[in-house]
Design a protein around this motif. Sequence first.
Motif, PDB file in Angstrom:
ATOM      1  N   SER A   1       0.832  -1.216   0.000  1.00 39.15           N
ATOM      2  CA  SER A   1       0.000   0.000   0.000  1.00 39.15           C
ATOM      3  C   SER A   1       0.866   1.264   0.000  1.00 39.15           C
ATOM      4  O   SER A   1       2.037   1.230   0.362  1.00 39.15           O
ATOM      5  CB  SER A   1      -0.947  -0.035   1.205  1.00 39.15           C
TER       6      SER A   1
ATOM      7  N   TRP B   1       1.503   5.738   0.495  1.00 34.94           N
ATOM      8  CA  TRP B   1       1.651   6.670   1.612  1.00 34.94           C
ATOM      9  C   TRP B   1       0.535   7.707   1.723  1.00 34.94           C
ATOM     10  O   TRP B   1       0.457   8.422   2.706  1.00 34.94           O
ATOM     11  CB  TRP B   1       2.990   7.415   1.474  1.00 34.94           C
ATOM     12  N   ASN B   2      -0.290   7.824   0.699  1.00 31.22           N
ATOM     13  CA  ASN B   2      -1.211   8.981   0.716  1.00 31.22           C
ATOM     14  C   ASN B   2      -2.355   8.826   1.717  1.00 31.22           C
ATOM     15  O   ASN B   2      -2.750   9.797   2.361  1.00 31.22           O
ATOM     16  CB  ASN B   2      -1.722   9.287  -0.693  1.00 31.22           C
TER      17      ASN B   2
ATOM     18  N   LYS C   1       2.803  -4.810   3.334  1.00 34.25           N
ATOM     19  CA  LYS C   1       3.933  -3.877   3.303  1.00 34.25           C
ATOM     20  C   LYS C   1       3.401  -2.468   3.092  1.00 34.25           C
ATOM     21  O   LYS C   1       3.027  -2.074   1.998  1.00 34.25           O
ATOM     22  CB  LYS C   1       4.931  -4.206   2.190  1.00 34.25           C
TER      23      LYS C   1
ATOM     24  N   GLU D   1       7.098   2.854   3.073  1.00 35.27           N
ATOM     25  CA  GLU D   1       8.201   3.165   3.990  1.00 35.27           C
ATOM     26  C   GLU D   1       8.141   4.621   4.468  1.00 35.27           C
ATOM     27  O   GLU D   1       8.782   4.984   5.452  1.00 35.27           O
ATOM     28  CB  GLU D   1       9.546   2.875   3.308  1.00 35.27           C
TER      29      GLU D   1
ATOM     30  N   GLY E   1       9.672  -4.653  -0.921  1.00 30.74           N
ATOM     31  CA  GLY E   1       8.629  -4.827  -1.941  1.00 30.74           C
ATOM     32  C   GLY E   1       9.045  -5.837  -2.991  1.00 30.74           C
ATOM     33  O   GLY E   1       8.289  -6.757  -3.341  1.00 30.74           O
ATOM     34  N   GLN E   2      10.260  -5.679  -3.490  1.00 31.40           N
ATOM     35  CA  GLN E   2      10.745  -6.578  -4.545  1.00 31.40           C
ATOM     36  C   GLN E   2      10.808  -8.025  -4.043  1.00 31.40           C
ATOM     37  O   GLN E   2      10.459  -8.956  -4.772  1.00 31.40           O
ATOM     38  CB  GLN E   2      12.128  -6.087  -5.006  1.00 31.40           C
TER      39      GLN E   2
ATOM     40  N   LEU F   1       7.400  -9.455  -4.270  1.00 30.09           N
ATOM     41  CA  LEU F   1       6.997  -9.789  -5.653  1.00 30.09           C
ATOM     42  C   LEU F   1       7.641 -11.095  -6.116  1.00 30.09           C
ATOM     43  O   LEU F   1       7.030 -11.875  -6.841  1.00 30.09           O
ATOM     44  CB  LEU F   1       7.403  -8.676  -6.627  1.00 30.09           C
TER      45      LEU F   1
ATOM     46  N   PHE G   1      -1.954  -4.508  -4.998  1.00 29.81           N
ATOM     47  CA  PHE G   1      -1.048  -3.357  -4.982  1.00 29.81           C
ATOM     48  C   PHE G   1      -1.799  -2.060  -5.234  1.00 29.81           C
ATOM     49  O   PHE G   1      -2.629  -1.967  -6.131  1.00 29.81           O
ATOM     50  CB  PHE G   1       0.017  -3.542  -6.084  1.00 29.81           C
TER      51      PHE G   1
ATOM     52  N   GLY H   1      -0.536   2.026  -5.806  1.00 30.95           N
ATOM     53  CA  GLY H   1       0.617   2.919  -5.887  1.00 30.95           C
ATOM     54  C   GLY H   1       0.668   3.581  -7.243  1.00 30.95           C
ATOM     55  O   GLY H   1      -0.344   3.659  -7.953  1.00 30.95           O
ATOM     56  N   GLY H   2       1.847   4.039  -7.636  1.00 31.53           N
ATOM     57  CA  GLY H   2       1.997   4.739  -8.905  1.00 31.53           C
ATOM     58  C   GLY H   2       1.899   3.797 -10.104  1.00 31.53           C
ATOM     59  O   GLY H   2       2.158   2.593  -9.986  1.00 31.53           O
TER      60      GLY H   2
ATOM     61  N   THR I   1       5.215   1.963 -11.024  1.00 33.17           N
ATOM     62  CA  THR I   1       5.488   0.842 -10.106  1.00 33.17           C
ATOM     63  C   THR I   1       4.524  -0.306 -10.395  1.00 33.17           C
ATOM     64  O   THR I   1       4.916  -1.478 -10.352  1.00 33.17           O
ATOM     65  CB  THR I   1       5.348   1.286  -8.633  1.00 33.17           C
TER      66      THR I   1
ATOM     67  N   HIS J   1       5.688  -2.398 -13.129  1.00 33.96           N
ATOM     68  CA  HIS J   1       6.792  -3.250 -12.661  1.00 33.96           C
ATOM     69  C   HIS J   1       6.234  -4.451 -11.886  1.00 33.96           C
ATOM     70  O   HIS J   1       6.688  -5.588 -12.093  1.00 33.96           O
ATOM     71  CB  HIS J   1       7.746  -2.431 -11.792  1.00 33.96           C
TER      72      HIS J   1
ATOM     73  N   LEU K   1      -3.978   2.107  -9.467  1.00 31.99           N
ATOM     74  CA  LEU K   1      -2.875   3.008  -9.787  1.00 31.99           C
ATOM     75  C   LEU K   1      -3.328   4.470  -9.856  1.00 31.99           C
ATOM     76  O   LEU K   1      -4.339   4.829  -9.265  1.00 31.99           O
ATOM     77  CB  LEU K   1      -2.225   2.538 -11.099  1.00 31.99           C
TER      78      LEU K   1
ATOM     79  N   LYS L   1       9.391  16.915  -6.898  1.00 27.25           N
ATOM     80  CA  LYS L   1       8.686  16.544  -8.140  1.00 27.25           C
ATOM     81  C   LYS L   1       7.545  17.536  -8.408  1.00 27.25           C
ATOM     82  O   LYS L   1       7.385  18.041  -9.521  1.00 27.25           O
ATOM     83  CB  LYS L   1       8.148  15.110  -8.005  1.00 27.25           C
TER      84      LYS L   1
ATOM     85  N   GLU M   1       0.281  12.625 -13.968  1.00 25.72           N
ATOM     86  CA  GLU M   1      -0.256  12.707 -12.611  1.00 25.72           C
ATOM     87  C   GLU M   1       0.745  13.478 -11.740  1.00 25.72           C
ATOM     88  O   GLU M   1       1.877  13.036 -11.551  1.00 25.72           O
ATOM     89  CB  GLU M   1      -0.472  11.306 -12.032  1.00 25.72           C
TER      90      GLU M   1
HETATM   91  O1  TXE Z   1       4.690   5.301  -5.133  1.00 28.69           O
HETATM   92  P1  TXE Z   1       5.100   3.822  -5.341  1.00 28.69           P
HETATM   93  P2  TXE Z   1       5.632   6.553  -4.987  1.00 28.69           P
HETATM   94  C1  TXE Z   1       1.536   8.014  -7.697  1.00 28.69           C
HETATM   95  C2  TXE Z   1       1.816   9.477  -7.608  1.00 28.69           C
HETATM   96  C3  TXE Z   1       3.191   9.519  -7.081  1.00 28.69           C
HETATM   97  C4  TXE Z   1       3.787   8.334  -7.814  1.00 28.69           C
HETATM   98  C5  TXE Z   1       4.990   7.723  -7.180  1.00 28.69           C
HETATM   99  O2  TXE Z   1       1.795  10.066  -8.883  1.00 28.69           O
HETATM  100  O3  TXE Z   1       3.860  10.690  -7.369  1.00 28.69           O
HETATM  101  O4  TXE Z   1       2.760   7.389  -7.834  1.00 28.69           O
HETATM  102  O5  TXE Z   1       4.780   7.586  -5.794  1.00 28.69           O
HETATM  103  C6  TXE Z   1       5.978   0.033  -3.011  1.00 28.69           C
HETATM  104  N1  TXE Z   1       8.172  -3.785  -5.604  1.00 28.69           N
HETATM  105  N2  TXE Z   1       0.852   7.446  -6.554  1.00 28.69           N
HETATM  106  O6  TXE Z   1       6.930   6.404  -5.668  1.00 28.69           O
HETATM  107  O7  TXE Z   1       6.575   3.700  -5.535  1.00 28.69           O
HETATM  108  C7  TXE Z   1       6.312   1.206  -2.123  1.00 28.69           C
HETATM  109  O8  TXE Z   1       7.276   0.853  -1.164  1.00 28.69           O
HETATM  110  C8  TXE Z   1       7.172  -3.803  -4.705  1.00 28.69           C
HETATM  111  C9  TXE Z   1      -0.515   7.128  -6.741  1.00 28.69           C
HETATM  112  O9  TXE Z   1       5.708   6.858  -3.574  1.00 28.69           O
HETATM  113  O10 TXE Z   1       4.209   3.259  -6.359  1.00 28.69           O
HETATM  114  C10 TXE Z   1       4.947   1.526  -1.559  1.00 28.69           C
HETATM  115  O11 TXE Z   1       4.638   0.630  -0.502  1.00 28.69           O
HETATM  116  N3  TXE Z   1       6.692  -2.703  -4.107  1.00 28.69           N
HETATM  117  C11 TXE Z   1      -1.047   6.307  -5.672  1.00 28.69           C
HETATM  118  C12 TXE Z   1       4.030   1.264  -2.765  1.00 28.69           C
HETATM  119  O12 TXE Z   1       4.775   0.423  -3.621  1.00 28.69           O
HETATM  120  C13 TXE Z   1       7.215  -1.527  -4.457  1.00 28.69           C
HETATM  121  C14 TXE Z   1      -0.520   6.412  -4.332  1.00 28.69           C
HETATM  122  C15 TXE Z   1       3.643   2.523  -3.538  1.00 28.69           C
HETATM  123  O13 TXE Z   1       4.800   3.224  -3.893  1.00 28.69           O
HETATM  124  C16 TXE Z   1       8.247  -1.439  -5.410  1.00 28.69           C
HETATM  125  C17 TXE Z   1       0.887   6.700  -4.293  1.00 28.69           C
HETATM  126  C18 TXE Z   1       8.735  -2.642  -5.981  1.00 28.69           C
HETATM  127  N4  TXE Z   1       9.729  -2.668  -6.872  1.00 28.69           N
HETATM  128  C19 TXE Z   1       1.504   7.237  -5.379  1.00 28.69           C
HETATM  129  N5  TXE Z   1       8.571  -0.130  -5.548  1.00 28.69           N
HETATM  130  C20 TXE Z   1      -2.506   5.942  -5.691  1.00 28.69           C
HETATM  131  N6  TXE Z   1      -2.943   5.238  -6.727  1.00 28.69           N
HETATM  132  O14 TXE Z   1      -3.233   6.230  -4.771  1.00 28.69           O
HETATM  133  C21 TXE Z   1       7.773   0.573  -4.714  1.00 28.69           C
HETATM  134  N7  TXE Z   1       6.961  -0.280  -4.038  1.00 28.69           N
END
Ligand code: TXE
Length: 485
Positions: A151, A153-154, A177, A180, A214-215, A218, A228, A230-231, A234, A237, A253, A336, A389
């Motif tokens: 999950s 951070w937002n 997880k 961080e 995280g890796q 996976l 998942f 996140g972004g 990611t 990936h 995402l 950013k 975004e």
């Molecule tokens: O998110 P990440 P980031 C968008 C938003 C932001 C961008 C990047 O545009 O600027 O994404 O944010 C875990 N294997 N959103 O870099 O990296 C990470 O540790 C497994 C939209 O902070 O996607 C965290 O727990 N896990 C969004 C989670 O992925 C991995 C909310 C999200 O982090 C990983 C947040 C890996 N290789 C950001 N790399 C939404 N949809 O609400 C990272 N993580």
Amino acid sequence: MNDTSTVTNFIGGEYCEPRSGNWLDNIDPARGVVAGRVANSGRDDIEAAVTAAESAFARWSQLPMARRALVLNRIADGIESRLDELAAAECLDGGKPITRAKTIEIPRAASNFRYYAAAATQFSSEFHDSIGHSAINYTVRQPLGAVACISPWNLPLYLLTWKVAPAMAMGNCVIAKPSELTPRTAYLLGEICNEAGLPAGVLNIVHGEGASAGQAILEHQRIKAVSFTGGSETGKHVASVVAPQLRKFSLELGGKNPNLIFADCDYQKALQTSVFTAFANQGQICLCGSRILIEQSIYETFKQDFIERTKQLVLGDPGLESTQIGALVSKPHFEKVCEYLELARSGEGGAKVLCGGRPATVDGFEQGYFVEPTIIEVATNQCRLNQEEIFGPIVTLMPFTDEQHAIELANDVSFGLSATVWSNQNDRVMRVSRAVDAGVVWVNTWLMRDLRTPFGGMKSSGVGREGGVDSLRFFTEPKNVCISY
Ligand code: TXE
């Protein structure tokens, strides 16, 4: 408040230091200072969490549904009874306004457990009567085993529990997880689970960076599914690692969501809600309406009124109840967002900054990552400001000529998470809500959530849906049984 300055893992019902021996600084983004440390787990930690989850699985998955639901409800009680402590931890970790944490996010984390406690007990699976073939088919839905929930951070506890609750309700054991950047509330959740009587190993919380913890998740072959949020980069990936191993995944995402304001709307309601839609949680919600598209005939009026309302937002100390805009989550994210501000000031896409446009300084928080709520007028949808975004307190404004034009602009992005439509004409509402590329459409409201409904996006906004039966289905394996008679 319990001490959260050192955040350790929670594995097999016990707090433990990372086997990796590695730690990360935990930064307070409102003050820009180190406020603690957090475990940076590696492969051995994930292995320990998976082993604990597997040991707990046989017993947990066989418990009567009502017993599991009882434990989930007790976890909800525990969250509610520690509302102030959890809200303070969320505010400190993320720089978000305390009022938001206290009135929206932490209560929702409790609701996630309550909702899935009830939903699991009401869940039913399919039955097919093969008339003419003298057979019946019924579908059993069995838990998967050890599953992972990753999950962001937002909305830290809110989004973590949105995954963990349905996974556990259906009898799975979880490796969670959290981000961080915001680990404190997840850390406290371990203790709440123990107090609620959750058997050891059902929920394991492993902290650390994406590249390490995280890796390792996976790549772990015995983890049966990965949920998942996140972004989008990611997310791609995650899919590239998990899909070739033929393991299940769901991806929630990013978004670049259109907020469509038609001239026939309830103007005051649209105006007032749009300010919230744009800047809630400093714009760091994947559902924020970051592209405001306004019908030409009311464009100038709306623009002026929107600027005026935005200027009234109170930016400052996240710990004050009156604060509406807090800090961004981290220095890299702040930088950013500031790059997009520079892009706007340089006039990209004919951009004109109408309000804000710079980092903000707050007395007593001079090193904090604050950004002024910013409104940018753009001349084209085909610019980075309207296509990427940003995930900060930045919105763009653009006029549209008619309904068709509005739909074209709305869909002219790679994302497809949510859309908001403001109109009092039923026919229009029906047409537009069907035509927009979005997994979630709000009409004359925003972020009104019924936890039974499907939630997720199309295009670059994700794969799969969460919420309601979708989550219960994701965390189970359907097995059809055909009986001939
Ligand atoms: O998110 P990440 P980031 C968008 C938003 C932001 C961008 C990047 O545009 O600027 O994404 O944010 C875990 N294997 N959103 O870099 O990296 C990470 O540790 C497994 C939209 O902070 O996607 C965290 O727990 N896990 C969004 C989670 O992925 C991995 C909310 C999200 O982090 C990983 C947040 C890996 N290789 C950001 N790399 C939404 N949809 O609400 C990272 N993580």
